[in-house]
Design a protein around this motif. Structure first.
Motif, PDB file in Angstrom:
ATOM      1  N   ASP A 101       3.941  -3.844   2.444  1.00 38.44           N
ATOM      2  CA  ASP A 101       2.624  -3.288   2.118  1.00 38.44           C
ATOM      3  C   ASP A 101       2.670  -1.762   2.045  1.00 38.44           C
ATOM      4  OD1 ASP A 101       1.509  -5.832   2.097  1.00 38.44           O
ATOM      5  OD2 ASP A 101       0.600  -5.648   4.071  1.00 38.44           O
ATOM      6  N   GLN A 118       1.998  -1.539  -6.199  1.00 43.24           N
ATOM      7  CA  GLN A 118       1.417  -1.894  -4.907  1.00 43.24           C
ATOM      8  C   GLN A 118       1.777  -3.338  -4.560  1.00 43.24           C
ATOM      9  OE1 GLN A 118      -0.284   0.125  -2.703  1.00 43.24           O
ATOM     10  NE2 GLN A 118       0.444   1.694  -4.114  1.00 43.24           N
ATOM     11  N   GLU A 120       1.151  -6.498  -1.613  1.00 42.96           N
ATOM     12  CA  GLU A 120       0.280  -6.983  -0.530  1.00 42.96           C
ATOM     13  C   GLU A 120       0.812  -8.323  -0.053  1.00 42.96           C
ATOM     14  OE1 GLU A 120      -4.252  -8.649   0.170  1.00 42.96           O
ATOM     15  OE2 GLU A 120      -3.782  -7.607  -1.703  1.00 42.96           O
TER      16      GLU A 120
END
Length: 195
Positions: A101, A118, A120
């Motif tokens: 993350d 990004q 997650e």
């Protein structure tokens, strides 16, 4: 594209297949150079042409090339700094997954203008994870698959990985941790030993 990315592809090609193949890729892709500068930026088209030429010359698919690059980035001696950065994510593979993350932010500490997609991580159930990757960079997810496989080996974990492209242009990598102590992992120390 950041020069670090192109330099990594160049180093992967030279270290894995030799200078002759690299020179053939540079010529076939009409790069106009044989060595990338790590801190410069280059047109995205150069990177795309380089990967296409490499795939053609090696008779491999682009996803195969991308995954091989991801594995190389963690496992080759010339990439030890990246492996070290990733190993700072934790003492085992689960810790490493949770550290993804923050990978983009950690990379910016080392190279402030490097833009990574990004990531997650979602805990699905015991030993089951979903890693959501928000990227518009062609091949990033497949490079990440290579990194995830190589890091599993580095930690001594046995994992099964699968991908799914979502409607919103994100990709989900399903990570099934089958055995977190499947094999003896590679040694790693946070502090270097003094003489």
């Amino acid at each position: 594209m950041h020069g670090l990315v192109n330099r990594a592809i160049q180093n992967f090609t030279r270290d894995t297949y030799g200078d002759e193949i690299w020179n053939a890729v540079a010529k076939d892709a009409d790069l106009g150079l044989v060595c990338f500068e790590s801190m410069l930026h280059y047109p995205d088209r150069m990177t795309e042409d380089m990967i296409a030429s490499l795939a053609k010359l090696l008779n491999k698919t682009k996803p195969e090339i991308f995954e091989d690059i991801g594995t190389y980035l963690v496992s080759h001696a010339s990439s030890s700094n990246l492996r070290r950065l990733l190993r700072f994510g934790g003492t085992d593979y689960v810790d490493f997954l949770h550290s993804l993350d923050d990978l983009s932010d950690r990379a910016k500490l080392a190279v402030s203008d490097l833009e990574l997609p990004q990531l997650e991580l979602v805990d699905v159930s015991d030993g089951q994870y979903s890693l959501i990757c928000k990227s518009d960079v062609d091949g990033f997810t497949t490079v990440l698959i290579g990194v995830l496989r190589a890091m599993a080996d580095d930690y001594g974990a046995l994992v099964f990985l699968d991908t799914r492209t979502n409607a919103d242009t994100t990709t989900t990598i399903s990570v099934a941790l089958l055995d977190d102590q499947f094999a003896k992992g590679n040694s790693f120390a946070l502090a270097s030993k003094s003489a």
